[in-house]
Design a protein around this motif. Structure first.
Motif, PDB file in Angstrom:
ATOM      1  N   LEU A 179       0.516  -1.100  -0.426  1.00 50.14           N
ATOM      2  CA  LEU A 179       0.138  -0.255  -0.239  1.00 50.14           C
ATOM      3  C   LEU A 179       1.386   1.526   0.246  1.00 50.14           C
ATOM      4  CD1 LEU A 179      -2.526  -0.841   2.364  1.00 50.14           C
ATOM      5  CD2 LEU A 179      -2.932  -0.326   0.008  1.00 50.14           C
ATOM      6  N   ALA A 180       2.043   0.517  -0.006  1.00 47.69           N
ATOM      7  CA  ALA A 180       2.919   2.500   0.808  1.00 47.69           C
ATOM      8  C   ALA A 180       3.701   2.827  -0.852  1.00 47.69           C
ATOM      9  CB  ALA A 180       3.882   2.515   1.866  1.00 47.69           C
ATOM     10  N   ALA A 181       4.596   1.798  -0.860  1.00 45.67           N
ATOM     11  CA  ALA A 181       4.863   1.956  -1.951  1.00 45.67           C
ATOM     12  C   ALA A 181       4.422   2.023  -3.510  1.00 45.67           C
ATOM     13  CB  ALA A 181       6.308   0.644  -1.606  1.00 45.67           C
ATOM     14  N   VAL A 182       2.852   1.035  -3.809  1.00 45.28           N
ATOM     15  CA  VAL A 182       2.361   1.352  -4.813  1.00 45.28           C
ATOM     16  C   VAL A 182       1.321   1.959  -4.867  1.00 45.28           C
ATOM     17  CG1 VAL A 182       1.253  -0.216  -6.271  1.00 45.28           C
ATOM     18  CG2 VAL A 182       3.021  -0.900  -5.352  1.00 45.28           C
ATOM     19  N   TRP A 183       0.156   1.970  -3.719  1.00 51.30           N
ATOM     20  CA  TRP A 183      -0.429   2.517  -4.049  1.00 51.30           C
ATOM     21  C   TRP A 183      -0.460   4.157  -3.206  1.00 51.30           C
ATOM     22  CZ3 TRP A 183      -1.451  -1.940  -4.319  1.00 51.30           C
ATOM     23  CH2 TRP A 183      -2.330  -2.736  -4.719  1.00 51.30           C
ATOM     24  N   GLN A 184       1.189   4.215  -2.183  1.00 50.70           N
ATOM     25  CA  GLN A 184       1.363   5.970  -1.729  1.00 50.70           C
ATOM     26  C   GLN A 184       0.555   5.867  -0.613  1.00 50.70           C
ATOM     27  OE1 GLN A 184       1.916   5.782  -5.319  1.00 50.70           O
ATOM     28  NE2 GLN A 184       3.672   4.923  -4.893  1.00 50.70           N
ATOM     29  N   GLN A 185      -0.438   5.036   0.134  1.00 50.72           N
ATOM     30  CA  GLN A 185      -1.285   5.062   1.533  1.00 50.72           C
ATOM     31  C   GLN A 185      -0.688   4.467   2.044  1.00 50.72           C
ATOM     32  OE1 GLN A 185      -4.461   3.533  -0.091  1.00 50.72           O
ATOM     33  NE2 GLN A 185      -5.101   4.677  -2.205  1.00 50.72           N
ATOM     34  N   ALA A 186      -1.006   5.155   3.438  1.00 50.65           N
ATOM     35  CA  ALA A 186      -0.086   4.874   4.666  1.00 50.65           C
ATOM     36  C   ALA A 186      -1.052   3.599   5.328  1.00 50.65           C
ATOM     37  CB  ALA A 186       0.173   5.340   5.654  1.00 50.65           C
ATOM     38  N   TYR A 187      -2.519   3.569   5.281  1.00 45.28           N
ATOM     39  CA  TYR A 187      -3.782   3.082   5.824  1.00 45.28           C
ATOM     40  C   TYR A 187      -4.820   2.379   4.611  1.00 45.28           C
ATOM     41  CZ  TYR A 187      -1.667   4.270  10.160  1.00 45.28           C
ATOM     42  OH  TYR A 187      -0.787   4.244  11.047  1.00 45.28           O
ATOM     43  N   GLY A 188      -5.410   1.305   4.291  1.00 44.08           N
ATOM     44  CA  GLY A 188      -6.059   0.898   3.186  1.00 44.08           C
ATOM     45  C   GLY A 188      -6.685  -0.130   3.496  1.00 44.08           C
ATOM     46  N   GLY A 189      -7.694  -0.393   3.214  1.00 43.44           N
ATOM     47  CA  GLY A 189      -8.273  -1.749   3.005  1.00 43.44           C
ATOM     48  C   GLY A 189      -7.057  -2.746   2.092  1.00 43.44           C
ATOM     49  N   ASP A 190      -7.611  -4.293   2.695  1.00 39.53           N
ATOM     50  CA  ASP A 190      -7.186  -5.133   1.875  1.00 39.53           C
ATOM     51  C   ASP A 190      -7.614  -5.907   0.445  1.00 39.53           C
ATOM     52  OD1 ASP A 190      -5.571  -5.874   3.589  1.00 39.53           O
ATOM     53  OD2 ASP A 190      -6.220  -7.627   4.470  1.00 39.53           O
ATOM     54  N   GLN A 191      -8.774  -5.195   0.715  1.00 37.16           N
ATOM     55  CA  GLN A 191      -9.829  -5.213  -0.537  1.00 37.16           C
ATOM     56  C   GLN A 191      -8.830  -4.471  -1.689  1.00 37.16           C
ATOM     57  OE1 GLN A 191     -13.801  -3.638  -0.841  1.00 37.16           O
ATOM     58  NE2 GLN A 191     -14.448  -5.361  -2.392  1.00 37.16           N
ATOM     59  N   THR A 192      -8.155  -3.699  -1.684  1.00 40.28           N
ATOM     60  CA  THR A 192      -7.783  -2.986  -3.007  1.00 40.28           C
ATOM     61  C   THR A 192      -7.077  -3.523  -3.563  1.00 40.28           C
ATOM     62  OG1 THR A 192      -8.168  -0.540  -2.419  1.00 40.28           O
ATOM     63  CG2 THR A 192      -6.445  -0.506  -3.422  1.00 40.28           C
TER      64      THR A 192
END
Length: 229
Positions: A179-192
């Motif tokens: 999530l951090a490296a590919v989506w640049q998000q610190a948090y998020g659901g596993d569904q993505t």
């Protein structure tokens, strides 16, 4: 051969890291404190830093931020802390990769080699070598993925996810790191992640029940590896 600075306060661990990296053909220097590391990087320079977090004069996370303030040298964090959210924060703070102690010399060499490959001057000018995993070839420069001689039609995010895993073949990459490296998000659901993995599996000719390249390690993360004979 790369010039590597090892920052580790334990003299026995430091000596082992220097020995392993030197045997892999690198020119290695070492220091035992964060401020010494900052002086080495700014006054002498190096191609990569292996940074321990438990330093006597400065917390490793603070040392990383200070390093990023004076240099863009690649940093591989080596730590005994297995706290995944903390690792994600370090990646956001500028770490290029991390290793959780204890780790094997082979694991250390693989991570260092991968980071050097991604951050070398050749990479900066676009001459990034392709990653090969079995019959899968991923070329970050051309943004192409070829399986068994057939071009894969991937979306931008699918390619980014595949390329990140291909740079770490055989390593289980935590979902939060993805999530951090590919989506640049610190948090998020596993569904993505699951949705994109499902699309990737379909294009790789596999399923979650019968994986070939993409393997989910329940409760941990995902790894990409060549199919077993």
């Amino acid at each position: 051969m790369a010039s590597i600075l090892v920052v580790e306060d334990d003299p026995y661990v430091r000596a082992a890291l220097v020995r392993h990296l030197s045997s892999a053909g690198h020119a290695v220097r070492s220091v035992g404190a964060a401020l010494d590391a900052l002086r080495e990087v700014t006054q002498v320079g190096c191609d990569l830093v292996v940074l321990d977090l438990g330093l006597p004069d400065l917390d490793g996370a603070a040392a990383l931020r200070m390093l990023r303030g004076v240099s863009d040298v690649p940093v591989v964090v080596a730590t005994a802390r297995g706290d995944e959210p903390a690792m994600v924060r370090l990646l956001h703070s500028g770490a290029d990769d991390y290793l959780v102690k204890p780790f094997s010399p082979e694991h250390l060499d693989a991570r260092v080699t991968a980071v050097l490959r991604r951050t070398s001057p050749a990479a900066a000018t676009g001459r990034v070598p392709a990653f090969r995993v079995g019959e899968l070839v991923v070329d970050p420069r051309q943004r192409t993925a070829v399986l068994d001689g057939r071009d894969l039609d991937l979306t931008r995010r699918e390619f980014d996810l595949l390329a990140y895993l291909a740079a770490r073949p055989g390593d289980v990459v935590p979902r939060r790191e993805l999530l951090a490296a590919v989506w640049q998000q610190a948090y998020g659901g596993d569904q993505t992640i699951d949705v994109h993995l499902s699309w990737l599996r379909r294009k790789l000719g596999e399923t979650a029940a019968r994986p070939k390249y993409l393997h989910t390690v329940r409760g941990v993360g995902v790894k990409l590896e060549a199919p077993r004979p």
